[in-house]
Design a protein around this motif. Structure first.
Motif, PDB file in Angstrom:
ATOM      1  N   GLU A 135      53.522  49.803  25.444  1.00 38.49           N
ATOM      2  CA  GLU A 135      53.576  50.011  26.895  1.00 38.49           C
ATOM      3  C   GLU A 135      55.020  50.119  27.388  1.00 38.49           C
ATOM      4  O   GLU A 135      55.318  50.897  28.294  1.00 38.49           O
ATOM      5  CB  GLU A 135      52.854  48.878  27.618  1.00 38.49           C
ATOM      6  CG  GLU A 135      51.338  48.917  27.463  1.00 38.49           C
ATOM      7  CD  GLU A 135      50.743  50.240  27.934  1.00 38.49           C
ATOM      8  OE1 GLU A 135      51.140  50.727  29.006  1.00 38.49           O
ATOM      9  OE2 GLU A 135      49.887  50.788  27.210  1.00 38.49           O
ATOM     10  N   GLU A 136      55.905  49.356  26.789  1.00 39.97           N
ATOM     11  CA  GLU A 136      57.314  49.462  27.153  1.00 39.97           C
ATOM     12  C   GLU A 136      57.868  50.814  26.729  1.00 39.97           C
ATOM     13  O   GLU A 136      58.696  51.423  27.436  1.00 39.97           O
ATOM     14  CB  GLU A 136      58.119  48.332  26.503  1.00 39.97           C
ATOM     15  CG  GLU A 136      59.620  48.382  26.744  1.00 39.97           C
ATOM     16  CD  GLU A 136      60.015  48.276  28.205  1.00 39.97           C
ATOM     17  OE1 GLU A 136      61.108  48.749  28.555  1.00 39.97           O
ATOM     18  OE2 GLU A 136      59.222  47.720  29.006  1.00 39.97           O
ATOM     19  N   ARG A 137      57.415  51.325  25.601  1.00 41.27           N
ATOM     20  CA  ARG A 137      57.868  52.642  25.159  1.00 41.27           C
ATOM     21  C   ARG A 137      57.395  53.738  26.112  1.00 41.27           C
ATOM     22  O   ARG A 137      58.138  54.675  26.419  1.00 41.27           O
ATOM     23  CB  ARG A 137      57.387  52.918  23.734  1.00 41.27           C
ATOM     24  CG  ARG A 137      58.146  52.110  22.690  1.00 41.27           C
ATOM     25  CD  ARG A 137      57.827  52.579  21.299  1.00 41.27           C
ATOM     26  NE  ARG A 137      56.581  52.021  20.800  1.00 41.27           N
ATOM     27  CZ  ARG A 137      55.678  52.680  20.094  1.00 41.27           C
ATOM     28  NH1 ARG A 137      55.875  53.959  19.825  1.00 41.27           N
ATOM     29  NH2 ARG A 137      54.596  52.091  19.658  1.00 41.27           N
ATOM     30  N   LYS A 139      56.825  53.359  29.253  1.00 44.63           N
ATOM     31  CA  LYS A 139      57.653  53.197  30.454  1.00 44.63           C
ATOM     32  C   LYS A 139      59.029  53.831  30.259  1.00 44.63           C
ATOM     33  O   LYS A 139      59.535  54.539  31.147  1.00 44.63           O
ATOM     34  CB  LYS A 139      57.784  51.708  30.763  1.00 44.63           C
ATOM     35  CG  LYS A 139      58.627  51.395  31.983  1.00 44.63           C
ATOM     36  CD  LYS A 139      58.687  49.885  32.203  1.00 44.63           C
ATOM     37  CE  LYS A 139      59.600  49.528  33.364  1.00 44.63           C
ATOM     38  NZ  LYS A 139      59.685  48.043  33.558  1.00 44.63           N
ATOM     39  N   ARG A 140      59.648  53.604  29.123  1.00 42.51           N
ATOM     40  CA  ARG A 140      60.986  54.151  28.867  1.00 42.51           C
ATOM     41  C   ARG A 140      60.960  55.672  28.780  1.00 42.51           C
ATOM     42  O   ARG A 140      61.827  56.358  29.333  1.00 42.51           O
ATOM     43  CB  ARG A 140      61.543  53.568  27.564  1.00 42.51           C
ATOM     44  CG  ARG A 140      61.877  52.080  27.622  1.00 42.51           C
ATOM     45  CD  ARG A 140      62.455  51.608  26.286  1.00 42.51           C
ATOM     46  NE  ARG A 140      62.724  50.180  26.293  1.00 42.51           N
ATOM     47  CZ  ARG A 140      63.277  49.522  25.270  1.00 42.51           C
ATOM     48  NH1 ARG A 140      63.624  50.177  24.168  1.00 42.51           N
ATOM     49  NH2 ARG A 140      63.478  48.212  25.334  1.00 42.51           N
ATOM     50  N   GLY A 143      60.166  57.195  32.223  1.00 44.81           N
ATOM     51  CA  GLY A 143      61.230  56.954  33.184  1.00 44.81           C
ATOM     52  C   GLY A 143      62.562  57.553  32.803  1.00 44.81           C
ATOM     53  O   GLY A 143      63.278  58.105  33.656  1.00 44.81           O
ATOM     54  N   GLU A 149      53.273  61.282  30.896  1.00 40.32           N
ATOM     55  CA  GLU A 149      52.662  60.070  30.339  1.00 40.32           C
ATOM     56  C   GLU A 149      51.529  60.392  29.368  1.00 40.32           C
ATOM     57  O   GLU A 149      51.415  59.762  28.303  1.00 40.32           O
ATOM     58  CB  GLU A 149      52.152  59.175  31.460  1.00 40.32           C
ATOM     59  CG  GLU A 149      51.529  57.883  30.922  1.00 40.32           C
ATOM     60  CD  GLU A 149      51.138  56.904  32.014  1.00 40.32           C
ATOM     61  OE1 GLU A 149      50.348  55.987  31.725  1.00 40.32           O
ATOM     62  OE2 GLU A 149      51.616  57.065  33.169  1.00 40.32           O
ATOM     63  N   ARG A 153      51.407  59.100  25.455  1.00 43.35           N
ATOM     64  CA  ARG A 153      50.327  58.283  24.874  1.00 43.35           C
ATOM     65  C   ARG A 153      49.668  58.998  23.699  1.00 43.35           C
ATOM     66  O   ARG A 153      49.263  58.359  22.721  1.00 43.35           O
ATOM     67  CB  ARG A 153      49.309  57.924  25.944  1.00 43.35           C
ATOM     68  CG  ARG A 153      49.874  56.975  27.012  1.00 43.35           C
ATOM     69  CD  ARG A 153      48.803  56.429  27.936  1.00 43.35           C
ATOM     70  NE  ARG A 153      49.385  55.562  28.946  1.00 43.35           N
ATOM     71  CZ  ARG A 153      49.692  54.291  28.758  1.00 43.35           C
ATOM     72  NH1 ARG A 153      49.454  53.722  27.575  1.00 43.35           N
ATOM     73  NH2 ARG A 153      50.213  53.562  29.736  1.00 43.35           N
TER      74      ARG A 153
END
Length: 405
Positions: A135-137, A139-140, A143, A149, A153
């Motif tokens: 999930e952090e990946r 986001k990075r 962003g 997105e 995924r």
């Protein structure tokens, strides 16, 4: 030459780690860079992609439109397989050229996104995985790289799971912290492990672990599996079998933090022929050790002929993972005993507890000895009398239970 396979999921930061290591002196071989080179305009690789996926994967300038290719190539398993069948052989050929052209004392950093998926870990002295939660990946990447997105995924889902990467990793680099934290980790990996590991390989130096008992490590089996896989590649058909032996192969047993591996061969001549390939992958031969001690020492209930106790011994050059590699002849007493002893301890808790007590006593004897090698010798000598009787008892257990190697 030492080869580090560096990998991690998309957005984990492996490129950051590879750049740090390259800045410290590593020779960087970046699979992503090579993958772009082999599909530049005018290359056979780009022509094959167009034939397979259509001309709409090209931009107005005739160069590859990577977003357009990704939309087609990552939509299902069949499409991804076609992409890999084109790109992977081209990348492999160019990688080989770069590795072969590196200096003999180089530390090569091979940045390979799909190392785990391609089951390539056994081709490297070490595998390092850079980790960040998925999930952090997302986001990075959304962003910072402005990726879509849904595409992010899909890319993550198509790659190896975190569990698969952890099983493949000799070095686990958590990049979840602040941006500057990763540099300290990478520098420590370089100076404390990679540089001395390469030097030890080049000089034929074995790293000796002090005989200090530690709690059983549930990852010992996986670590042994990775070592065995590398050994299998080096030995090829010369190895009859490769086994994890010793105390680290017995669940829940305290042990010296050293992995014991037995390579079974058809003769000592074959064992001698493996000295060079084993040394090349990080297991130099210890020249003065050429036999096991016959058991029992008094020759009753065992095989006293020293000729059938011959073996070859190698140790690990890796300062981060000590290991003992025993090359023994198929069917000879020590080769068979290593297997039956391990299985006896696994099956008989009382025998395992008895052996643990002996090891603790032996470790106490070695504790006050400053020199590491002398401490190992003292530890081994303190256990030797118990092994005379254990040899007979283990074979009695084997006969009673119908044990087979």
């Amino acid at each position: 030459m030492l080869r580090l396979g560096l990998t991690g999921g998309i957005g984990a930061g492996k490129s950051t780690v590879s750049k740090i290591l390259a800045g410290l002196g590593g020779v960087l071989v970046d699979a992503d860079v090579i993958a772009r080179e082999v599909v530049e305009p005018g290359t056979d690789g780009l022509a094959q992609l167009v034939d397979t996926f259509g001309e709409d994967i090209l931009g107005p300038d005739g160069a590859l439109d990577r977003a357009a290719l990704a939309a087609k190539a990552f939509r299902d398993e069949e499409s991804r397989g076609k992409l890999n069948a084109i790109v992977h052989p081209l990348v492999g050929q160019r990688t080989s050229e770069l590795v072969e052209g590196a200096p003999e004392d180089a530390v090569i950093i091979q940045d390979i996104p799909l190392l785990v998926e391609g089951k390539m870990g056994a081709l490297f002295h070490l595998v390092a995985v850079v980790y960040v939660d998925s999930e952090e990946r997302v986001k990075r990447l959304v962003g910072q790289r402005k990726m879509i997105e849904q595409d992010v995924r899909a890319r993550i889902a198509a790659q190896a799971t975190d569990d698969a990467r952890r099983a493949a990793a000799d070095v686990w680099i958590d990049n979840s912290g602040a941006p500057g934290d990763i540099e300290d980790v990478a520098r420590s990996l370089w100076f404390d492990r990679l540089v001395p590991f390469e030097r030890n390989i080049r000089e034929g130096t074995v790293v000796t672990a002090r005989p200090t008992l530690v709690e059983s490590d549930p990852t010992w089996a996986d670590q042994a599996g990775r070592l065995a896989a590398r050994i299998a590649v080096a030995c090829g058909s010369s190895a009859v079998r490769i086994d994890h032996i010793g105390s680290s192969a017995v669940a829940d047993m305290e042990a010296v933090d050293t992995i014991d591996i037995q390579i079974t061969v058809t003769g000592l001549g074959v064992a001698d022929s493996l000295a060079e390939p084993l040394g090349r992958i990080g297991f130099p031969r210890v020249q003065h050790i050429e036999s096991d001690d016959p058991k029992p020492a008094y020759g009753i209930g065992g095989e006293a002929d020293p000729a059938v106790w011959g073996m070859r011994f190698h140790g690990a050059a890796d300062p981060g993972r000590t290991a003992n590699i025993y090359v023994r002849v198929d069917g000879w007493p020590a080769q068979q005993f290593a297997l039956v002893f391990r299985d006896w301890l696994r099956a008989d808790p009382a025998a395992a507890a008895e052996y643990l007590d002996i090891k603790r006593r032996a470790a106490a004897v070695a504790e006050g000895i400053a020199d590491d090698q002398e401490a190992v010798t003292a530890y081994t000598d303190a256990k030797a009398p118990w092994f005379d009787r254990a040899y007979v008892r283990a074979w009695e257990w084997a006969e009673k239970t119908g044990w087979q190697a």
